[in-house]
Write an enzyme that holds these catalytic residues in place. Sequence first.
Site, PDB file in Angstrom:
ATOM      1  N   GLU A  26       0.810  -1.343  -0.161  1.00 33.59           N
ATOM      2  CA  GLU A  26      -0.108   0.058   0.138  1.00 33.59           C
ATOM      3  C   GLU A  26       0.671   1.318   0.094  1.00 33.59           C
ATOM      4  OE1 GLU A  26      -3.803  -1.554   2.439  1.00 33.59           O
ATOM      5  OE2 GLU A  26      -2.514  -0.119   3.552  1.00 33.59           O
ATOM      6  N   CYS A  67      -3.511   0.779   8.135  1.00 37.53           N
ATOM      7  CA  CYS A  67      -2.411   0.192   7.161  1.00 37.53           C
ATOM      8  C   CYS A  67      -2.575  -1.242   7.046  1.00 37.53           C
ATOM      9  CB  CYS A  67      -0.605   0.392   7.832  1.00 37.53           C
ATOM     10  SG  CYS A  67       0.321  -0.100   6.810  1.00 37.53           S
ATOM     11  N   GLY A  79       5.985  -2.377   6.860  1.00 35.74           N
ATOM     12  CA  GLY A  79       7.075  -2.912   7.384  1.00 35.74           C
ATOM     13  C   GLY A  79       7.729  -2.053   8.173  1.00 35.74           C
TER      14      GLY A  79
END
Length: 350
Positions: free
Chosen positions: A91, A338, A164
């Site tokens: 994303e 997220c 991440g």
Amino acid sequence: MNNELIKFSEDELCTLLASWGYPRFRGKQVFEWVHHHHASSFDEMSNLPKDLRKRLADEFPLNAIALLDRQVSQDGTRKYVVRLSDGTLVETVGMPVFKKDGSIDRLTVCVSSQVGCPMACRFCATGREGLTRNLEASEIIAQVALVQKDFKNRVSNIVVMGQGEPFLNYEEVLSALRILNSSQDFNIGARHITISTCGLITGINRFAEEPEQFTLAVSLHSAIQRKRDALMPNVSQQPLPLLKEALRAYTQKTNRRVTFEYLLIEGANDSEEDLQALIEFCEGLLCHVNLLPVNTVDGSPLKPSSEETANHWVTSLSSHGIETSFRRSRGSDIDGACGQLKNKMKRVQD
């Protein structure tokens, strides 16, 4: 040899192409296509000979990304799901700030640094899927190019706050940021580029030694060890006293403040005890506290704290001389958490 064309300087490209038997000016043309036009395929490089384009494609296949889904929020935020060359998804978010006349004043891009994430934070949809792989620098840069082209407006700010843990992909992330910062590319000021970490101490120590003035944000979410471990289980090896010591050294070394990201979660980290612990943690640190409401994630019991609680925290922290802001989530009406939109797209594909 570099494995990504985008990492070559203009001189290196000229030298490489000369070694292949082409005039050096071809290297400058390739550099312009890659860094000025952000070409997503070699076919776009129309002023290059076909045989050169083929060799470049064979030697340096572009890590092209494809737009899979795009959602637009009422506040102007745009959220993208992009497919990478190996079929994995990440994303990216574009967050504009508008002038009174409706034109864009600033455009911030939130980029992902990994496919998935190994940190398993309870409040994060991405953390549920685990880590698939690190992104390469070109894949990080391609996210920024996509948003810039979609908005038809220059990107002014970068936050590595997407999917991440960037310090677990340190080399590729820093390579990408240096290219984004370069006057020969996006020319985004270093102080307008922020890395957000869960608080990996070795990464903070290393980041303090970098010559660029990139800024640092730390996802804190609790200054009480047992509560932070419960919210962020895979950061439990980074104890708060050592984290504070690393951040004190970072601010002294760089003379740059650190921003603490703190999600206010009802009943989990928003008590008076939690507030006092955060005040004590910030004592003696050059810092800014950014309070945010936790995003609602499908299947998660976590809920945002009340507005009254948020206002109390802002007032209390400010009264102790701690610079504090409360930022409402951008794009909350478009699967704002997220990883949430990406996971939805994966379910559709499956």
